[in-house]
Scaffold this active site. Structure first.
Site, mmCIF file in Angstrom:
data_model
loop_
_atom_site.group_PDB
_atom_site.id
_atom_site.type_symbol
_atom_site.label_atom_id
_atom_site.label_comp_id
_atom_site.label_asym_id
_atom_site.label_seq_id
_atom_site.Cartn_x
_atom_site.Cartn_y
_atom_site.Cartn_z
ATOM 1 N N GLY A 147 -22.213 6.291 -42.561
ATOM 2 C CA GLY A 147 -22.365 6.211 -41.122
ATOM 3 C C GLY A 147 -23.757 6.642 -40.691
ATOM 4 O O GLY A 147 -24.485 7.309 -41.431
ATOM 5 N N CYS A 148 -24.145 6.257 -39.466
ATOM 6 C CA CYS A 148 -25.510 6.525 -38.994
ATOM 7 C C CYS A 148 -25.750 8.012 -38.741
ATOM 8 O O CYS A 148 -26.744 8.578 -39.206
ATOM 9 C CB CYS A 148 -25.813 5.687 -37.759
ATOM 10 S SG CYS A 148 -24.585 5.788 -36.435
ATOM 11 N N PHE A 149 -24.858 8.675 -38.002
ATOM 12 C CA PHE A 149 -25.004 10.119 -37.803
ATOM 13 C C PHE A 149 -24.874 10.854 -39.138
ATOM 14 O O PHE A 149 -25.579 11.831 -39.401
ATOM 15 C CB PHE A 149 -23.964 10.639 -36.817
ATOM 16 C CG PHE A 149 -24.478 10.883 -35.433
ATOM 17 C CD1 PHE A 149 -25.639 11.625 -35.220
ATOM 18 C CD2 PHE A 149 -23.808 10.391 -34.327
ATOM 19 C CE1 PHE A 149 -26.120 11.868 -33.934
ATOM 20 C CE2 PHE A 149 -24.279 10.614 -33.042
ATOM 21 C CZ PHE A 149 -25.436 11.355 -32.838
ATOM 22 N N ALA A 150 -23.957 10.388 -39.980
ATOM 23 C CA ALA A 150 -23.763 11.027 -41.280
ATOM 24 C C ALA A 150 -25.037 10.969 -42.118
ATOM 25 O O ALA A 150 -25.435 11.960 -42.741
ATOM 26 C CB ALA A 150 -22.611 10.368 -42.022
ATOM 27 N N THR A 152 -28.162 10.708 -41.051
ATOM 28 C CA THR A 152 -29.193 11.554 -40.459
ATOM 29 C C THR A 152 -28.955 13.021 -40.783
ATOM 30 O O THR A 152 -29.870 13.747 -41.204
ATOM 31 C CB THR A 152 -29.228 11.367 -38.931
ATOM 32 O OG1 THR A 152 -29.059 9.997 -38.600
ATOM 33 C CG2 THR A 152 -30.545 11.852 -38.362
#
Length: 337
Positions: A147-150, A152
């Site tokens: 995932g994108c937040f993951a 980052t």
């Protein structure tokens, strides 16, 4: 670039895309039509079947004559799934695919340990964060794209996990409106988003599980507590995260942990000067910066949620699986202004 001229000298990878009309599907198309070793065999979309891709992704006018299709072809090497969360499993259960086809899933269906082996579809998945699982990805048949937040948050914390420094982690992060997907909702309309921010899914975000598993992969069974407050931002692309931990190590001791960890990873850059979102928007890069006051360390991390946080990372994983130079097709210019 004339790809037909390349086919006599370079082995091309034939790919298909399921769900090509959304944000991640569109970014994937933009990358792959310019990738020197990829032929796009089909782009699947039931609701847009028969339309030219540029009729949906209007910036691609003049770049491709591909049309959306409702057919799933079997004569491909790699299939990208750009579906809603939960839809990838359903698609694979309902669709017979040749065993030789590699799958890269951009949803969250197969990211957690409990979901990595799927007997109903007879496939097992590797968690596709190259900075963590490079060698496993190279030998994988199926990838669960992070995932994108993951992505980052993990990039900011992995060197600290390897050093066993994580105990209590306090993370905040802000994301652009494209992180919410293409379907309109009350909080994705311009009139709501402009000049506005809001915390959402406080301490309960769906990426916490995969982040925790990755950190434990490096730090072992040592307990730590991760508190995460995500924010909706009033911009379209990008994620900026700040993670705080307690440590008595100095910046002079901490920076080498980060430089050493990412030395062999071209898409993650460690900076000793402050980083900002426009450094990474429209690129497959992540940038990190450390700050310290007393015994509190803050790690800042920024990336483009649609590229390094999604479609760019998926192409990076494809490059690794097929033995290509990992930066192929991913040297992109940032939107610096």
């Amino acid at each position: 670039m004339n790809k037909e001229a390349l086919t006599t000298d370079i082995q091309m990878i034939n790919v298909g895309i399921i769900g090509g009309a959304g944000y991640t599907g569109g970014e994937l198309i933009r990358l792959l039509i310019n990738h020197p070793q990829v032929n796009i065999s089909f782009i699947h979309s039931r609701s847009n079947s028969g339309k030219y891709v540029y009729e949906v992704h209007k910036d691609l006018l003049g770049d491709t004559e591909l049309q959306f299709s409702d057919e799933v072809k079997q004569d491909i090497d790699c299939l990208f799934l750009c579906l809603g969360h939960g839809e990838s499993t359903k698609f694979l259960q309902e669709t017979t695919l040749a065993d030789t086809i590699k799958i890269i899933d951009l949803a969250n269906d197969f990211r957690l340990h409990k979901d990595k082996v799927q007997e109903s579809i007879q496939r097992s998945f590797v968690y596709g964060l190259p900075e963590l699982n490079m060698e496993e990805i190279r030998g994988a048949r199926n990838i669960a794209n992070p995932g994108c937040f993951a992505t980052t948050i993990q990039l900011g914390l992995l060197p600290l996990a390897k050093a066993g420094l994580l105990k209590d982690i306090y993370t905040t992060g802000i994301t652009g409106s494209t992180g919410a997907g293409q379907s309109l909702s009350a909080t994705s309309h311009f009139s709501w988003r402009a000049n506005n921010i809001q915390a959402y899914k406080t301490l309960t975000h769906q990426h916490l599980g995969e982040i925790g598993e990755s950190l434990h992969q490096l730090q072992g069974d040592t307990d730590f507590d991760l508190s995460f407050v995500p924010w909706r931002g009033d911009f379209t692309r990008g994620i900026f995260v700040s993670s705080t931990i307690t440590t008595d190590l100095s910046l002079e001791e901490l920076y080498p942990l980060f430089f050493d960890f990412y030395e062999a990873h071209p898409f993650t850059q460690v900076s000793k000067t402050p980083v900002f979102l426009k450094q990474v928007v429209n690129t497959n890069k992540a940038v990190l910066h450390l700050e310290k006051a007393g015994n509190k360390l803050v790690v800042h991390a920024a990336l483009d949620n649609l590229l390094k946080g999604a479609s760019g990372q998926a192409v990076h994983n494809m490059n690794l699986i097929f033995g290509l130079e990992e930066t192929t097709g991913l040297r992109l210019k940032p939107a610096a202004f």
